[in-house]
Design an enzyme around this catalytic site. Structure first.
Site, PDB file in Angstrom:
ATOM      1  N   LYS A 125       0.832  -1.216   0.000  1.00 26.59           N
ATOM      2  CA  LYS A 125       0.000   0.000   0.000  1.00 26.59           C
ATOM      3  C   LYS A 125       0.859   1.256   0.000  1.00 26.59           C
ATOM      4  O   LYS A 125       0.673   2.153  -0.816  1.00 26.59           O
ATOM      5  CB  LYS A 125      -0.905   0.004   1.239  1.00 26.59           C
ATOM      6  CG  LYS A 125      -1.571   1.355   1.490  1.00 26.59           C
ATOM      7  CD  LYS A 125      -2.444   1.350   2.712  1.00 26.59           C
ATOM      8  CE  LYS A 125      -1.749   1.619   4.017  1.00 26.59           C
ATOM      9  NZ  LYS A 125      -1.393   3.007   4.304  1.00 26.59           N
ATOM     10  N   ASN A 126       1.826   1.320   0.925  1.00 26.29           N
ATOM     11  CA  ASN A 126       2.590   2.558   1.077  1.00 26.29           C
ATOM     12  C   ASN A 126       3.479   2.850  -0.126  1.00 26.29           C
ATOM     13  O   ASN A 126       3.808   4.000  -0.396  1.00 26.29           O
ATOM     14  CB  ASN A 126       3.411   2.522   2.372  1.00 26.29           C
ATOM     15  CG  ASN A 126       2.513   2.645   3.602  1.00 26.29           C
ATOM     16  OD1 ASN A 126       1.328   2.947   3.473  1.00 26.29           O
ATOM     17  ND2 ASN A 126       3.077   2.395   4.779  1.00 26.29           N
ATOM     18  N   CYS A 183      -4.629  12.271  12.796  1.00 32.20           N
ATOM     19  CA  CYS A 183      -5.507  11.134  12.603  1.00 32.20           C
ATOM     20  C   CYS A 183      -5.570  10.382  13.923  1.00 32.20           C
ATOM     21  O   CYS A 183      -5.033  10.848  14.927  1.00 32.20           O
ATOM     22  CB  CYS A 183      -5.025  10.249  11.465  1.00 32.20           C
ATOM     23  SG  CYS A 183      -3.502   9.421  11.806  1.00 32.20           S
ATOM     24  N   ARG A 199       0.684  14.079  13.623  1.00 32.56           N
ATOM     25  CA  ARG A 199       1.246  13.945  12.282  1.00 32.56           C
ATOM     26  C   ARG A 199       1.564  15.300  11.608  1.00 32.56           C
ATOM     27  O   ARG A 199       0.934  15.699  10.620  1.00 32.56           O
ATOM     28  CB  ARG A 199       0.337  13.076  11.427  1.00 32.56           C
ATOM     29  CG  ARG A 199      -0.070  11.820  12.170  1.00 32.56           C
ATOM     30  CD  ARG A 199      -0.580  10.740  11.305  1.00 32.56           C
ATOM     31  NE  ARG A 199       0.455  10.098  10.524  1.00 32.56           N
ATOM     32  CZ  ARG A 199       0.254   8.989   9.831  1.00 32.56           C
ATOM     33  NH1 ARG A 199      -0.911   8.417   9.828  1.00 32.56           N
ATOM     34  NH2 ARG A 199       1.233   8.453   9.136  1.00 32.56           N
ATOM     35  N   ASP A 226       3.904  -0.133  12.298  1.00 32.87           N
ATOM     36  CA  ASP A 226       2.670  -0.660  11.703  1.00 32.87           C
ATOM     37  C   ASP A 226       2.362  -2.081  12.166  1.00 32.87           C
ATOM     38  O   ASP A 226       1.248  -2.572  11.950  1.00 32.87           O
ATOM     39  CB  ASP A 226       2.755  -0.614  10.163  1.00 32.87           C
ATOM     40  CG  ASP A 226       2.636   0.806   9.635  1.00 32.87           C
ATOM     41  OD1 ASP A 226       2.283   1.707  10.416  1.00 32.87           O
ATOM     42  OD2 ASP A 226       2.912   1.021   8.435  1.00 32.87           O
ATOM     43  N   ARG A 251      -8.801  -0.023   4.122  1.00 32.53           N
ATOM     44  CA  ARG A 251      -7.824   0.948   3.615  1.00 32.53           C
ATOM     45  C   ARG A 251      -6.539   0.241   3.233  1.00 32.53           C
ATOM     46  O   ARG A 251      -5.848   0.669   2.309  1.00 32.53           O
ATOM     47  CB  ARG A 251      -7.460   1.964   4.719  1.00 32.53           C
ATOM     48  CG  ARG A 251      -8.456   3.062   4.957  1.00 32.53           C
ATOM     49  CD  ARG A 251      -7.879   4.023   5.992  1.00 32.53           C
ATOM     50  NE  ARG A 251      -6.485   4.295   5.666  1.00 32.53           N
ATOM     51  CZ  ARG A 251      -5.516   4.474   6.557  1.00 32.53           C
ATOM     52  NH1 ARG A 251      -5.784   4.444   7.846  1.00 32.53           N
ATOM     53  NH2 ARG A 251      -4.284   4.704   6.177  1.00 32.53           N
TER      54      ARG A 251
HETATM   55  C1  UD1 Z   1       4.506   6.396   6.807  1.00 34.19           C
HETATM   56  C2  UD1 Z   1       3.580   5.240   6.506  1.00 34.19           C
HETATM   57  C3  UD1 Z   1       2.934   4.716   7.776  1.00 34.19           C
HETATM   58  C4  UD1 Z   1       4.002   4.387   8.826  1.00 34.19           C
HETATM   59  C5  UD1 Z   1       4.931   5.567   9.037  1.00 34.19           C
HETATM   60  C6  UD1 Z   1       6.104   5.243   9.963  1.00 34.19           C
HETATM   61  C7  UD1 Z   1       2.806   5.855   4.272  1.00 34.19           C
HETATM   62  C8  UD1 Z   1       1.665   6.257   3.417  1.00 34.19           C
HETATM   63  N1  UD1 Z   1       2.547   5.718   5.587  1.00 34.19           N
HETATM   64  O1  UD1 Z   1       3.704   7.458   7.319  1.00 34.19           O
HETATM   65  O2  UD1 Z   1       2.200   3.537   7.448  1.00 34.19           O
HETATM   66  O3  UD1 Z   1       3.361   4.078  10.044  1.00 34.19           O
HETATM   67  O4  UD1 Z   1       5.486   5.981   7.778  1.00 34.19           O
HETATM   68  O5  UD1 Z   1       6.786   4.147   9.484  1.00 34.19           O
HETATM   69  O6  UD1 Z   1       3.887   5.617   3.791  1.00 34.19           O
HETATM   70  N2  UD1 Z   1       7.056  13.717  11.724  1.00 34.19           N
HETATM   71  C9  UD1 Z   1       7.365  15.000  12.104  1.00 34.19           C
HETATM   72  N3  UD1 Z   1       7.401  15.961  11.138  1.00 34.19           N
HETATM   73  C10 UD1 Z   1       7.115  15.712   9.826  1.00 34.19           C
HETATM   74  C11 UD1 Z   1       6.809  14.389   9.460  1.00 34.19           C
HETATM   75  C12 UD1 Z   1       6.785  13.410  10.439  1.00 34.19           C
HETATM   76  O7  UD1 Z   1       7.613  15.280  13.273  1.00 34.19           O
HETATM   77  O8  UD1 Z   1       7.160  16.617   9.014  1.00 34.19           O
HETATM   78  C13 UD1 Z   1       7.004  12.646  12.759  1.00 34.19           C
HETATM   79  C14 UD1 Z   1       5.589  12.048  12.894  1.00 34.19           C
HETATM   80  O9  UD1 Z   1       4.781  12.817  13.753  1.00 34.19           O
HETATM   81  C15 UD1 Z   1       5.876  10.685  13.435  1.00 34.19           C
HETATM   82  C16 UD1 Z   1       7.224  10.325  12.797  1.00 34.19           C
HETATM   83  O10 UD1 Z   1       7.789  11.547  12.342  1.00 34.19           O
HETATM   84  O11 UD1 Z   1       6.024  10.761  14.823  1.00 34.19           O
HETATM   85  C17 UD1 Z   1       7.123   9.359  11.649  1.00 34.19           C
HETATM   86  O12 UD1 Z   1       6.239   9.868  10.681  1.00 34.19           O
HETATM   87  P1  UD1 Z   1       6.446   9.614   9.144  1.00 34.19           P
HETATM   88  O13 UD1 Z   1       7.612   8.713   8.930  1.00 34.19           O
HETATM   89  O14 UD1 Z   1       6.447  10.923   8.433  1.00 34.19           O
HETATM   90  O15 UD1 Z   1       5.113   8.838   8.763  1.00 34.19           O
HETATM   91  P2  UD1 Z   1       4.314   8.937   7.405  1.00 34.19           P
HETATM   92  O16 UD1 Z   1       5.225   9.160   6.278  1.00 34.19           O
HETATM   93  O17 UD1 Z   1       3.157   9.837   7.577  1.00 34.19           O
END
Ligand code: UD1
Length: 458
Positions: free
Chosen positions: A34-35, A128, A133, A319, A411
């Site tokens: 999915k990701n 969410c 996030r 996950d 999803r």
């Molecule tokens: C992706 C995956 C999700 C997985 C996650 C962590 C997709 C579509 N989803 O989500 O399934 O659980 O990686 O492996 O690929 N953060 C910040 N600032 C930012 C961005 C992130 O502080 O600008 C923090 C987030 O709050 C969180 C951590 O970094 O605590 C990890 O988030 P991130 O790796 O960005 O997750 P996603 O890419 O949203």
């Protein structure tokens, strides 16, 4: 596509009926990740030539992302698990909130749109059920590449600085190895002028998949999968064909379900080293694991308690934290599960406890004392992976369970119940029924509210 997510009440009016004390036997075919599929769809916006994506999972999240692309004018042809994406004639306009809402990955389009068209406008993805996030890493990185970004009425508006026609390469160090930010910045930097270096980059396999497809399109990306990624920007990217990697999280979920029910199954196709941390923990907890080519077999035995701590890849994936906790509820001894990535990812604990589990959570650390058995009951999933955890708990338990909240499950798991049913589980999707009697279950206010919503929708 088989998904029917457009009908909002459709999924809320359904549940899975699961007969407990299941044993799983046989092989499961693992779908495309999915990701990966979500970010590869976003990356297709970087070219005006055709992208052919194979092994695309049929999921409501993928359907949502496809609708976002269609809204921009992208032509999409779907045939089974193949998507042909044609972004020749797209118009840059603000994406409607209704399309973006609930799909965080939609924000990842910002880097591709900005790099190809010089501007992009996307509503804030918001938080969410698993936490706030934020998007600061995306914004800071795009700023460093020469974008001007303002957030106005919850809309992120980005454009390349006036005197420049392209983004330009930069040295970027992420404060945390965000998967999404790494992906956004790789896409943006692919069409930037000059070299970009991203340090403290995320190393997840889905990032390697993205870089592989971008390199096929003509990008010059080096060291994907390492902590420091180098991207030499090019002027144009081309079409290509690409096959989405197998979903390591889906595979891990089935392996954990097998361990929890002392079953023997084989998952394939998979890339075993994508699951190394999970396989190590499954072995430590007593399962026998056999890796052979692109398949993994598990022979579940008695379950020993083990500690896990989620971490960015190659660590234990957040996950799979919820599914692994379902396994630990019936382990021998006590275990500790620490969630270090998301602030609110233990929504499953309350329900696991109601099923008879013994879990105490403090500061995102769950202390679990293994119990002998769980009781089946009516359950309502509140996010994607906790729904999978509840289904695993239902498989273990000694009664019938009904799991609601399937809009979360659908999803990210393609034909989950069909795959479980092929493994011998007595599981059926019940549609359009009202919940008549859940009086034997102890219900919290939040569950009562969810159940009342479901009944209204049914
Ligand atoms: C992706 C995956 C999700 C997985 C996650 C962590 C997709 C579509 N989803 O989500 O399934 O659980 O990686 O492996 O690929 N953060 C910040 N600032 C930012 C961005 C992130 O502080 O600008 C923090 C987030 O709050 C969180 C951590 O970094 O605590 C990890 O988030 P991130 O790796 O960005 O997750 P996603 O890419 O949203």
């Amino acid at each position: 596509m088989v998904c029917e997510s457009n009908n909002k009440s459709y999924l809320k009016s359904q549940n899975l009926k699961i007969i407990g004390r299941s044993t799983l036997r046989g092989e499961v075919k693992i779908s495309g990740a999915k990701n990966s599929a979500l970010v590869l769809l976003a990356a297709s916006l970087l070219t005006d030539e055709k992208i052919i994506l194979d092994n695309v999972p049929l999921l409501t999240d993928v359907e949502k992302m496809s609708n976002i692309l269609k809204n921009l004018g992208v032509k999409l042809q779907t045939k089974d698990h193949q998507l042909i994406i044609d972004s020749t004639n797209i118009s840059i306009k603000e994406l409607p909130y209704e399309l973006v809402n609930g799909l965080r990955a939609s924000f990842f389009c910002i880097g591709a749109l900005l790099a190809r068209f010089g501007e992009a406008s996307i509503p804030l993805p918001g938080g969410c059920n698993i936490g706030k996030r934020p998007i600061n890493e995306h914004i800071n990185g795009l700023n460093a590449l020469g974008a001007e970004i303002i957030i106005e009425k919850e809309i992120v508006k980005a454009k390349i600085k006036e005197e420049k026609s392209r983004l330009y390469g930069a040295n970027i160090r992420l404060n945390c190895p965000s998967v999404g930010a790494t992906e956004t910045l790789i896409m943006a930097a692919s069409l930037a002028q000059g070299r970009t270096v991203i340090e403290n980059a995320a190393r997840e396999p889905e990032i390697q998949d993205l870089c592989q497809m971008l390199n096929k399109m003509g990008a010059k990306i080096y060291d994907a999968g390492k902590e420091k990624i180098i991207i030499d920007g090019v002027k144009k990217l081309h079409g290509c064909s690409h096959k989405v990697i197998p979903d390591r999280i889906e595979a891990g979920t089935f392996l954990i379900a097998a361990a929890a029910t002392s079953s023997s199954i084989t998952v394939s196709p998979v890339i075993p080293n994508h699951l190394e941390a999970v396989l190590n923990k499954l072995e430590e907890s007593g399962s026998k694991i056999i890796k052979k080519g692109n398949s993994i077999s598990i022979n579940g035995k008695s379950i020993k308690a083990v500690d896990i701590k989620t971490a960015p890849f190659p660590g234990f994936p957040t996950d799979l934290q919820a599914p692994f906790m379902a396994l630990m509820t019936i382990a021998k001894g006590s275990s500790k599960i620490s969630e270090t990535i998301f602030e609110n990812r233990m929504n499953h604990v309350e329900l696991l406890n109601q099923m008879g589990g013994s879990i105490i959570v403090k500061n995102n650390i769950a202390q679990i004392i293994g119990v002998k058995k769980l009781r089946g009951m009516t359950l309502v999933g509140s996010d994607l992976r906790s729904s999978a955890a509840l289904i695993i708990a239902a498989l273990i338990s000694n009664r019938v369970s009904r799991v609601y909240g399937l809009e979360h499950l659908d999803r990210g798991y393609e034909n989950f119940e069909l795959k479980l049913s092929h493994l011998g589980v007595n599981i059926t999707r019940e549609k359009n029924i009202k919940i008549k009697d859940v009086s034997n279950d102890r219900k919290t206010d939040s569950i009562k509210k969810n159940l009342s919503d479901i009944n209204k929708a049914a």
